[in-house]
Write an enzyme that holds these catalytic residues in place. Structure first.
Site, PDB file in Angstrom:
ATOM      1  N   TYR A 138       0.836  -1.193   0.000  1.00  0.00           N
ATOM      2  CA  TYR A 138       0.000   0.000   0.000  1.00  0.00           C
ATOM      3  C   TYR A 138       0.875   1.248   0.000  1.00  0.00           C
ATOM      4  O   TYR A 138       2.072   1.197   0.290  1.00  0.00           O
ATOM      5  CB  TYR A 138      -0.965   0.015   1.198  1.00  0.00           C
ATOM      6  N   CYS A 139       0.254   2.372  -0.326  1.00  0.00           N
ATOM      7  CA  CYS A 139       0.910   3.678  -0.269  1.00  0.00           C
ATOM      8  C   CYS A 139      -0.147   4.693   0.160  1.00  0.00           C
ATOM      9  O   CYS A 139      -1.097   4.330   0.849  1.00  0.00           O
ATOM     10  CB  CYS A 139       1.548   4.028  -1.615  1.00  0.00           C
ATOM     11  N   LEU A 140      -0.032   5.926  -0.269  1.00  0.00           N
ATOM     12  CA  LEU A 140      -1.013   6.932   0.123  1.00  0.00           C
ATOM     13  C   LEU A 140      -2.279   6.841  -0.729  1.00  0.00           C
ATOM     14  O   LEU A 140      -3.381   6.776  -0.211  1.00  0.00           O
ATOM     15  CB  LEU A 140      -0.420   8.343   0.025  1.00  0.00           C
ATOM     16  N   ILE A 162      -3.721   4.243   1.710  1.00  0.00           N
ATOM     17  CA  ILE A 162      -4.022   4.322   3.131  1.00  0.00           C
ATOM     18  C   ILE A 162      -4.835   5.582   3.454  1.00  0.00           C
ATOM     19  O   ILE A 162      -5.357   5.723   4.556  1.00  0.00           O
ATOM     20  CB  ILE A 162      -2.713   4.283   3.963  1.00  0.00           C
TER      21      ILE A 162
END
Length: 105
Positions: free
Chosen positions: A67-69, A94
């Site tokens: 995951y990332c932003l 996220i």
């Protein structure tokens, strides 16, 4: 829900986390920068920024959930990991996560 709604559906972050928790030995990878990671990450996540992904050897016998932003960097990470033979799933971003976050620093 129509066919196109299904095809355009973004990954559900919570659903992905449940799949990670249910997979023995699975790795939860946060591909954001160290600064973003330290500001708040999912408990149990390992930080490996996208720009350093090629420098690290990850176990090939365990699924990887990334995951990332927003989901863009994790999509790139998963595409690269899959080309290298890893089982990788993009959890997306996220930014919409409302669960508990760990912080460092």
């Amino acid at each position: 829900m129509g066919l196109f709604d299904f095809l355009l559906r973004r990954p559900d972050f919570e659903e992905g986390l449940e799949r990670w928790r249910a997979a023995p030995g699975a790795i939860l990878l946060d591909v954001r920068t160290p600064e973003e990671y330290h500001a708040g990450h999912v408990p149990g996540a390992v930080n490996l920024p996208l720009d350093r992904l090629r420098e690290q050897e990850l176990p090939t016998d365990r699924p990887i959930f990334a995951y990332c932003l927003s989901g863009a960097r994790s999509a790139q990470a998963c595409a690269w990991l899959k080309r290298q033979g890893y089982e990788a799933l993009n959890l997306g971003g996220i930014s919409g996560y409302r669960g508990v976050l760990e912080t460092n620093g």
